[in-house]
Write a protein that holds these residues in place. Structure first.
Motif, mmCIF file in Angstrom:
data_model
loop_
_atom_site.group_PDB
_atom_site.id
_atom_site.type_symbol
_atom_site.label_atom_id
_atom_site.label_comp_id
_atom_site.label_asym_id
_atom_site.label_seq_id
_atom_site.Cartn_x
_atom_site.Cartn_y
_atom_site.Cartn_z
ATOM 1 N N ASP A 56 49.509 25.929 38.269
ATOM 2 C CA ASP A 56 50.114 25.189 37.153
ATOM 3 C C ASP A 56 49.262 25.308 35.895
ATOM 4 N N ARG A 57 47.968 25.232 36.083
ATOM 5 C CA ARG A 57 47.068 25.316 34.928
ATOM 6 C C ARG A 57 47.149 26.693 34.267
ATOM 7 N N VAL A 58 47.127 27.751 35.076
ATOM 8 C CA VAL A 58 47.213 29.101 34.518
ATOM 9 C C VAL A 58 48.556 29.306 33.830
ATOM 10 N N THR A 59 49.627 28.801 34.448
ATOM 11 C CA THR A 59 50.955 28.923 33.836
ATOM 12 C C THR A 59 50.989 28.220 32.488
ATOM 13 N N ALA A 60 50.410 27.034 32.411
ATOM 14 C CA ALA A 60 50.380 26.299 31.143
ATOM 15 C C ALA A 60 49.557 27.047 30.096
ATOM 16 N N GLU A 61 48.425 27.606 30.518
ATOM 17 C CA GLU A 61 47.586 28.346 29.566
ATOM 18 C C GLU A 61 48.303 29.598 29.075
ATOM 19 N N LEU A 62 48.977 30.301 29.976
ATOM 20 C CA LEU A 62 49.726 31.491 29.567
ATOM 21 C C LEU A 62 50.850 31.117 28.610
ATOM 22 N N SER A 63 51.517 30.004 28.869
ATOM 23 C CA SER A 63 52.589 29.558 27.983
ATOM 24 C C SER A 63 52.048 29.221 26.600
ATOM 25 N N THR A 64 50.899 28.545 26.570
ATOM 26 C CA THR A 64 50.290 28.214 25.284
ATOM 27 C C THR A 64 49.902 29.469 24.512
ATOM 28 N N ALA A 65 49.306 30.425 25.235
ATOM 29 C CA ALA A 65 48.920 31.680 24.589
ATOM 30 C C ALA A 65 50.143 32.435 24.071
ATOM 31 N N LEU A 66 51.212 32.440 24.860
ATOM 32 C CA LEU A 66 52.428 33.135 24.438
ATOM 33 C C LEU A 66 53.026 32.481 23.202
ATOM 34 N N ARG A 67 53.090 31.145 23.205
ATOM 35 C CA ARG A 67 53.618 30.445 22.027
ATOM 36 C C ARG A 67 52.747 30.708 20.806
ATOM 37 N N GLY A 68 51.439 30.701 21.009
ATOM 38 C CA GLY A 68 50.542 30.961 19.886
ATOM 39 C C GLY A 68 50.730 32.357 19.321
ATOM 40 N N ALA A 69 50.860 33.334 20.212
ATOM 41 C CA ALA A 69 51.050 34.712 19.748
ATOM 42 C C ALA A 69 52.359 34.863 18.986
ATOM 43 N N LEU A 70 53.421 34.258 19.505
ATOM 44 C CA LEU A 70 54.713 34.361 18.830
ATOM 45 C C LEU A 70 54.722 33.611 17.510
ATOM 46 N N THR A 71 53.918 32.550 17.413
ATOM 47 C CA THR A 71 53.843 31.796 16.168
ATOM 48 C C THR A 71 53.077 32.567 15.103
ATOM 49 N N VAL A 72 52.031 33.251 15.530
ATOM 50 C CA VAL A 72 51.207 34.004 14.583
ATOM 51 C C VAL A 72 51.973 35.195 14.008
ATOM 52 N N LEU A 73 52.791 35.836 14.845
ATOM 53 C CA LEU A 73 53.519 37.018 14.386
ATOM 54 C C LEU A 73 54.513 36.649 13.293
ATOM 55 N N ARG A 74 54.539 37.433 12.253
ATOM 56 C CA ARG A 74 55.501 37.239 11.181
ATOM 57 C C ARG A 74 56.829 37.855 11.576
ATOM 58 N N ASP A 75 57.902 37.054 11.456
ATOM 59 C CA ASP A 75 59.219 37.532 11.866
ATOM 60 C C ASP A 75 59.627 38.786 11.110
ATOM 61 N N SER A 76 59.336 38.821 9.819
ATOM 62 C CA SER A 76 59.758 39.976 9.028
ATOM 63 C C SER A 76 59.095 41.256 9.515
ATOM 64 N N ASP A 77 57.800 41.158 9.864
ATOM 65 C CA ASP A 77 57.100 42.341 10.359
ATOM 66 C C ASP A 77 57.667 42.799 11.694
ATOM 67 N N VAL A 78 57.852 41.851 12.614
ATOM 68 C CA VAL A 78 58.370 42.207 13.933
ATOM 69 C C VAL A 78 59.785 42.749 13.826
ATOM 70 N N GLN A 79 60.604 42.125 13.005
ATOM 71 C CA GLN A 79 61.974 42.593 12.851
ATOM 72 C C GLN A 79 62.003 44.004 12.299
ATOM 73 N N ALA A 80 61.146 44.292 11.334
ATOM 74 C CA ALA A 80 61.092 45.649 10.785
ATOM 75 C C ALA A 80 60.678 46.657 11.846
ATOM 76 N N VAL A 81 59.671 46.285 12.654
ATOM 77 C CA VAL A 81 59.207 47.185 13.707
ATOM 78 C C VAL A 81 60.282 47.410 14.757
ATOM 79 N N VAL A 82 60.930 46.308 15.180
ATOM 80 C CA VAL A 82 61.973 46.428 16.199
ATOM 81 C C VAL A 82 63.138 47.266 15.691
ATOM 82 N N GLY A 83 63.578 46.976 14.453
ATOM 83 C CA GLY A 83 64.680 47.747 13.899
ATOM 84 C C GLY A 83 64.350 49.211 13.766
ATOM 85 N N GLU A 84 63.146 49.498 13.275
ATOM 86 C CA GLU A 84 62.746 50.897 13.117
ATOM 87 C C GLU A 84 62.613 51.599 14.456
ATOM 88 N N ALA A 85 62.087 50.878 15.462
ATOM 89 C CA ALA A 85 61.914 51.482 16.786
ATOM 90 C C ALA A 85 63.259 51.798 17.437
#
Length: 450
Positions: free
Chosen positions: A166-195
């Motif tokens: 449970d602890r590892v799952t919670a830590e992974l979830s926190t890390a995932l949320r943090g990573a997704l929050t840090v990423l700028r939507d415009s940058d990711v959208q441009a990369v995804v669209g271009e890819a």
């Protein structure tokens, strides 16, 4: 006499000048921070210095008194006391010189091989780095140590506990949320669209579509679609019969009588209804066979006909080039991100439940399967050995460069604060051992020399 710095007597402590670094502050040029613990150590060193120096003064006083008593005719015992005290002073001074020579030049005199730590600081740092590299960062040492630890088995046993999973799952979830929050939507959208666009442009889709269509037709998977379309056409004709007849009548020449147009429209509508109804109700209707043949021929053309394949590629480029399609592709990231964040925040989400179950399963397997343990241990060993062998010089340079950047004077003070108290015991021991040795030597000389 011992000196703690040039021109300072043994046991005394130099008063900090106006430019001295305050306690708890970084010393100038040294990279060290003197805190409360360092000050306490330095006070302990000063106390031990005072004790060792006091013992030296005691034996010096004993020596003077013994000599005075001997000259006054107190007896032969004064010679033994004087010899012991004299040897004690010699031992104390010799050990004072040795201890002081580690950190500074005794009496401020430029005696060779003194002030070892300040003058040999960089060499000591290099030697320490080489020692660590040879004895701690060698591939064989790292591999042997990791193998003895049994990381795979320990990690497995730890992960097999539900609370740890449970602890590892919670830590992974926190890390995932943090990573997704840090990423700028415009940058990711441009990369995804271009890819997506680049990948679609790089691969011809017609042969794949043709092969898939051929398989669908061969398995009869298209028949449900035909059934649906025919049923919808039938229902539409039933609902819009008047519209069909009006359309047919309206397309007739103007010179024909109106009742004839109505008769023709009614006839056409009835024929359409008959055809669609038969096609709906007869699985073996000729029109269905014609559709099957058309789809099979189209599938073959998609795979082998150059003109058909070229038309499909042009259509693909036109579709991908439309702004609406590009907006749809780029906006997909926002939906995916929101879905992942919501799943990561919800403790009962399918994502977190599956991750937790996977961690528990992995933990049980690691704890119980020797083969999997060996495999994980092998991966970790190889990774660690690669790191230490590839970056050994960079790791050891952290030691050598750090030591090289230290200020020599403050380095000596820092080291003396940590080990100086024990070094003062060497002076005390030298005084006591010297006195005993002097007493023994004088006794032997008296016994055999008369």
């Amino acid at each position: 006499m011992e000196r703690t710095d040039a021109g300072t007597a043994p046991g005394a402590e130099r008063v900090p000048g106006p430019g001295a670094a305050p306690a708890g502050r970084t010393a100038p040029g040294g990279g060290f921070a003197y805190g409360a613990a360092d000050e306490e150590r330095r006070r302990a060193v000063r106390r031990m210095k005072a004790t060792a120096t006091g013992l030296l003064l005691v034996v010096a006083l004993v020596y003077v008194l013994a000599k005075w008593a001997g000259a006054s005719g107190a007896g032969g015992w004064t010679g033994f006391v004087a010899a012991a005290a004299e040897a004690g002073m010699v031992g104390a001074l010799a050990d004072w010189f040795a201890v002081t020579a580690l950190f500074k030049r005794p009496m401020g005199l430029p005696i060779p091989h003194t002030a070892i730590i300040p003058t040999k600081k960089d060499q000591l740092g290099q030697s320490l780095g080489d020692f660590v590299g040879e004895n701690f960062l060698s591939g064989e040492v790292v591999r042997r140590r990791l193998r003895s630890v049994g990381i795979g088995r320990r990690v497995g046993g730890w992960l097999a506990e539900p609370q740890n999973a449970d602890r590892v799952t919670a830590e992974l979830s926190t890390a995932l949320r943090g990573a997704l929050t840090v990423l700028r939507d415009s940058d990711v959208q441009a990369v995804v669209g271009e890819a997506i666009t680049r990948r679609a442009d790089a691969h011809e889709i017609a042969p794949g579509i043709g092969a898939m269509l051929e398989k669908i037709v061969a398995e009869g998977g298209h028949r449900r679609v035909v059934d649906l379309l025919v049923a919808r056409v039938h229902d539409w004709l039933v609902e819009h019969g008047d519209s069909v007849m009006s359309a047919v009548s309206g397309g007739a020449p103007g010179w024909t009588p109106r009742f004839v147009d109505r008769r023709v429209g009614d006839r056409v509508y009835k024929e359409l209804m008959r055809f669609v109804t038969e096609m709906r109700d007869m699985p073996e209707h000729p029109a269905r066979g014609a559709i099957d043949r058309f789809l099979r021929d189209f599938a073959a053309d998609l795979q082998s006909d150059p003109d058909t394949r070229a038309k499909v590629e042009r259509l693909k480029s036109e579709v991908l080039g439309r702004g609406e399609v590009q907006d749809l592709i780029t906006s997909a990231w926002g939906s995916v991100r929101a879905m992942i964040v919501a799943a990561a925040e919800d403790e009962r989400s399918e994502l977190r439940l599956r991750v937790r179950a996977a961690l528990l399963s992995l933990g049980r397997r690691l704890a119980g399967e020797k083969r999997l343990q060996d495999k994980v241990d092998g991966w970790l060993e190889n990774a660690a050995v690669y790191v230490v062998t590839t970056y050994q010089r960079e790791i050891t340079s952290l030691i050598t460069d750090t030591v090289a950047g230290w200020d020599a004077e403050h380095t000596s003070k820092k080291i003396e604060a940590h080990i100086g108290r024990d070094l003062q015991f060497i002076r005390i021991n030298g005084t006591v051992v010297g006195a005993l040795a002097g007493l023994a030597i004088y006794a032997v000389s008296q016994a055999f020399g008369g």
